[in-house]
Design a protein around this motif. Structure first.
Motif, mmCIF file in Angstrom:
data_model
loop_
_atom_site.group_PDB
_atom_site.id
_atom_site.type_symbol
_atom_site.label_atom_id
_atom_site.label_comp_id
_atom_site.label_asym_id
_atom_site.label_seq_id
_atom_site.Cartn_x
_atom_site.Cartn_y
_atom_site.Cartn_z
ATOM 1 N N LYS A 238 -7.799 -6.889 -4.132
ATOM 2 C CA LYS A 238 -6.739 -7.849 -3.850
ATOM 3 C C LYS A 238 -6.326 -8.632 -5.092
ATOM 4 O O LYS A 238 -5.167 -8.995 -5.259
ATOM 5 N N GLU A 251 -4.877 -1.614 1.016
ATOM 6 C CA GLU A 251 -4.593 -2.581 2.078
ATOM 7 C C GLU A 251 -4.019 -1.894 3.311
ATOM 8 O O GLU A 251 -4.365 -2.246 4.448
ATOM 9 N N ASP A 255 -5.896 -2.039 6.908
ATOM 10 C CA ASP A 255 -5.210 -2.650 8.045
ATOM 11 C C ASP A 255 -5.403 -1.839 9.322
ATOM 12 O O ASP A 255 -5.460 -2.404 10.423
#
Length: 295
Positions: A238, A251, A255
């Motif tokens: 991140k 990501e 998710d």
């Protein structure tokens, strides 16, 4: 020309030999790797899949699969038992495998460095930025290595596998040693490599000796070592600047699992995190443990 074998073939041979020669924990074994694809198969009616996973598909002719959370719950217990039964872990190893090019003509850009045939592989900017950051940030908690064979043909690679000499014919470079370069070149394992753009002589080292010399971790148990490292990896994905497409891919894949609420299964979720990290970056995650103790 490119070496005449697949990168995955080298990776497989390398890992098998490393497993035989050292005390290494492969966190994502064959069974676990199959289970970690559950986002796409959790509701499969395929009896062969559920038999492999150990579920009693035969109890009901209307069997329609198992909820992903139920599988995550079972895997949390399974992984906990497995990790706790392993002797004390030492450090996290990350391998970035490379299939080199073999340069045979004097027109090669780096020919003047060797004046003979040589191997080379490219460094991908975003990937290298991440790997170098991980090794620098984690200090003694992680060793990040590029691994590239000094072999041209698949026949030679197979012969080295049979002789148990894959590692001896591999060139290693720590990620942070290649900062500021876009390529690494070498002529054979066990000698020097020269990184480019600005040439720099970098001495090789003995991988097995390095692993065996590592001291076991005393500050945390095996479960917490894995959980904490996966959290650090998640944070790095991140926070590191300049890794746009890697960050986005990571990501997006994570998710999918967050939508299922799998964070509550902490160890299993840590394994998922590292599995997606490997999927996105191509890095193999291994952990040496103290082979002097019985599991």
């Amino acid at each position: 020309m490119d070496a005449r074998y697949e990168e995955k073939t080298f990776e497989s041979y390398f890992n098998n030999e490393l497993d035989r020669k050292t005390s290494i924990y492969f966190p994502l074994g064959q069974v676990q790797e199959g289970v970690l694809g559950l986002d796409s198969v959790a509701h499969s009616r395929g009896w062969f899949l559920w038999r492999k996973l150990g579920y009693p598909f035969w109890l009901s002719p209307q069997f329609s699969g198992v909820e992903l959370r139920e599988i995550a719950h079972e895997m949390e217990h399974y992984l906990g038992r497995e990790v706790k039964n392993i002797p004390t872990m030492k450090v996290n190893l990350l391998f970035q495998y490379k299939r080199p090019q073999y340069i045979t003509m004097s027109s090669g850009s780096e020919w003047h460095l060797w004046n003979q045939k040589y191997f080379r592989y490219d460094l991908y900017t975003q990937q290298h930025t991440l790997l170098s950051h991980i090794e620098t940030k984690f200090g003694n908690d992680a060793v990040v290595l590029y691994a590239a064979p000094s072999v041209v043909d698949v026949g030679d690679l197979v012969n080295l596998k049979r002789a148990g000499s894959i590692i001896d014919h591999t060139n290693f470079r720590r990620a942070r040693e290649l900062d500021g370069h876009h390529r690494n070149t070498y002529i054979k394992a066990g000698t020097y490599s020269q990184a480019c753009s600005e040439p720099e002589m970098i001495e090789n080292f003995n991988l097995i000796e390095m692993i065996e010399a590592m001291e076991p971790r005393q500050s945390e148990d095996n479960v917490n070592l894995i959980i904490n490292f996966s959290r650090q990896i998640n944070s790095a994905m991140k926070d590191v600047e300049g890794i746009g497409y890697l960050k986005t891919a990571f990501e997006n894949r994570m998710d999918e699992f967050r939508d299922y609420g799998l964070q509550q299964f902490v160890l299993f979720y840590s394994m998922l995190t590292m599995a997606i990290f490997r999927e996105v970056t191509g890095c193999q995650w291994l952990i040496p443990f103290d082979g002097r103790k019985n599991a």
